[in-house]
Scaffold this motif. Structure first.
Motif, mmCIF file in Angstrom:
data_model
loop_
_atom_site.group_PDB
_atom_site.id
_atom_site.type_symbol
_atom_site.label_atom_id
_atom_site.label_comp_id
_atom_site.label_asym_id
_atom_site.label_seq_id
_atom_site.Cartn_x
_atom_site.Cartn_y
_atom_site.Cartn_z
ATOM 1 N N ARG A 256 0.986 -1.153 -0.126
ATOM 2 C CA ARG A 256 0.067 -0.068 -0.127
ATOM 3 C C ARG A 256 0.804 1.212 0.116
ATOM 4 O O ARG A 256 0.689 2.278 -0.814
ATOM 5 C CB ARG A 256 -0.908 0.110 1.149
ATOM 6 N N ALA A 257 1.996 1.060 0.612
ATOM 7 C CA ALA A 257 2.824 2.360 0.918
ATOM 8 C C ALA A 257 3.501 2.681 -0.588
ATOM 9 O O ALA A 257 3.518 3.698 -0.947
ATOM 10 C CB ALA A 257 3.914 2.210 1.882
ATOM 11 N N ALA A 258 4.067 1.476 -1.021
ATOM 12 C CA ALA A 258 4.483 1.822 -2.693
ATOM 13 C C ALA A 258 3.670 2.153 -3.698
ATOM 14 O O ALA A 258 4.009 3.102 -4.403
ATOM 15 C CB ALA A 258 4.985 0.188 -3.123
ATOM 16 N N THR A 259 2.314 1.751 -3.561
ATOM 17 C CA THR A 259 1.271 2.114 -4.361
ATOM 18 C C THR A 259 0.996 3.796 -4.178
ATOM 19 O O THR A 259 0.852 4.578 -5.177
ATOM 20 C CB THR A 259 -0.161 1.533 -4.255
ATOM 21 N N ALA A 260 1.006 4.117 -2.842
ATOM 22 C CA ALA A 260 0.917 5.523 -2.690
ATOM 23 C C ALA A 260 2.161 6.336 -3.199
ATOM 24 O O ALA A 260 1.763 7.538 -3.833
ATOM 25 C CB ALA A 260 0.829 5.898 -0.934
#
Length: 442
Positions: free
Chosen positions: A415-419
């Motif tokens: 999720r952090a990478a997608t953000a």
């Protein structure tokens, strides 16, 4: 849509109202007018109808939206409904002539009387209307007057006069008892004052209806003869707060969507009349109180008085006033919504342009308070600030990894990478994804 069982359209059994029914029995024996008050959907109309039916011959009269500001509009509706039921009743000529002030079609060949010029003529007009009601209603046992919050002030004052003069009814006449309903907090000031006068004179009683308790909700679901419904009692209670109308709306939604046999879903979309009633309740709130409710819906479990004061820039005193308004309207109980259905309607009705702003303010305030990283991150994401959310998602992932919750950690890293990718920080996103892939069994 799937055909709904009759039991869902109208539950076969009235449940959870034994105490209120006993009070109504007592008031009936004492010859008092009965007023049932409560929030929309709590079951006032059903209780009034069932009780009146148990008394014998009865009829139902309804006030309607739009009548509040039209003098005697509710009274005229009552008269026309009763006359339609008793078409052969012969009224004295002078009574019909006075009634023609309100209903010109009742005037004889001489036409309606001229406008009233003094108190004596007004007294004659009111006397004629009282006698007409007494005569037309003779032989009835009960009349249900529903939704008095729509009643106009002139009708309210006439009702006070009529119900106060029961001693004028001929001794051989049978005048029905009234069982009236209204939504709590929605009466006009004049109607509220008239009811209070009747209560103080010992001529009426007001009975407040509250939502059903857990045991009654289980009994209600069991009476519907729907496979699997009784096992949903806890979820239904949590979602609806025990409001009978909302319970039936939720069940109808499940039946129409084919979801009842699968058990209680994670989310039941608020639909139908229950949603409309909640929306109308919210529209009556002051703008600041509605803003507090909106913030509570977005903050969810993080909502607290200090947080609301900071985010909305309200002083503690003004915030306390708005919270009192929300509690009086049965929107909040303390720092929580009274039920999940109400929470859903509040959240979904927030103007889209306002949602990101409130989320950003919540994120900033919760960040200062050292709230859980994943909570702060979610507010930054919904505030359309993915780059500011990423560090908190990474921090949450680190915490999960240190607790050997590897799957949860990996999902948070992703999720952090997608953000970060959404924010254009591609190199940093690649590093975070690598961390996710390096987690054991991820």
């Amino acid at each position: 849509p799937a055909k709904l069982p009759l039991s869902v359209l109208r539950p076969p059994v009235l449940v959870g109202r034994e105490r209120e029914w006993a009070r109504m029995e007592e008031a009936w024996a004492e010859g008092k007018t009965i007023f049932l008050s409560g929030e929309p959907g709590v079951g006032k109309t059903r209780l009034a109808h069932d009780f009146a039916a148990s008394r014998g011959v009865h009829m139902v009269l309804e006030s309607r939206p739009g009548e509040t500001h039209v003098a005697y509009s509710t009274h005229v509706r009552l008269l026309r409904q009763i006359m339609a039921r008793c078409p052969d009743t012969t009224l004295a000529p002078w009574v019909r002539r006075e009634l023609s002030r309100l209903m010109p079609d009742m005037a004889g060949t001489e036409g309606p009387p001229p406008p009233m010029v003094d108190e004596a003529e007004r007294s004659r007009f009111l006397e004629a209307n009282c006698l007409a009601i007494y005569q037309l209603c003779a032989g009835m046992d009960a009349i249900v007057a529903d939704d008095l919050q729509y009643m106009d002030a002139a009708t309210a004052e006439f009702a006070l006069l009529m119900l106060s003069r029961r001693h004028d009814i001929p001794s051989d006449g049978v005048f029905p008892r009234f069982v009236d309903t209204y939504r709590r907090g929605e009466l006009t000031p004049i109607a509220a004052a008239c009811i209070q006068q009747l209560v103080e004179a010992g001529l009426a009683v007001v009975i407040e209806l509250e939502p059903l308790h857990s045991e009654a909700v289980g009994t209600l679901l069991g009476s519907l003869e729907l496979a699997g419904a009784e096992g949903l009692a806890d979820n239904v209670m949590r979602y609806t707060g025990g409001n009978p109308l909302f319970i039936m709306e939720a069940l109808r939604h499940l039946l129409e969507s084919g979801g009842l046999e699968r058990g209680w879903p994670e989310h039941v979309h608020p639909s139908g009349r229950g949603r409309d009633l909640i929306q109308r309740r919210l529209e009556r709130l002051s703008a600041p109180a509605l803003q507090v409710a909106r913030l509570a819906a977005l903050a969810k479990t993080s909502f607290a008085l200090e947080l609301a004061s900071e985010v909305l820039e309200m002083t503690p005193m003004s915030l306390a006033t708005h919270l009192s308004e929300l509690e009086a309207a049965h929107v909040l109980r303390g720092e929580r919504f009274t039920h999940d259905l109400l929470f859903d309607v509040v959240r979904e009705a927030i103007p889209p342009s306002l949602v990101p702003l409130l989320h950003r303010r919540l994120a900033s305030a919760l960040e200062q308070r050292k709230a859980a990283p994943v909570v702060v991150a979610q507010h930054w994401l919904e505030g359309k600030e993915p780059q500011r959310a990423a560090p908190f998602l990474v921090a949450a992932a680190n915490a999960e990894a240190s607790a050997f919750r590897h799957m949860e950690a990996a999902l948070l890293y992703y999720r952090a990478a997608t953000a970060l990718e959404e924010a254009g920080a591609l190199d940093e996103a690649a590093r975070v994804r690598a961390r996710a892939r390096g987690i054991p069994s991820a």
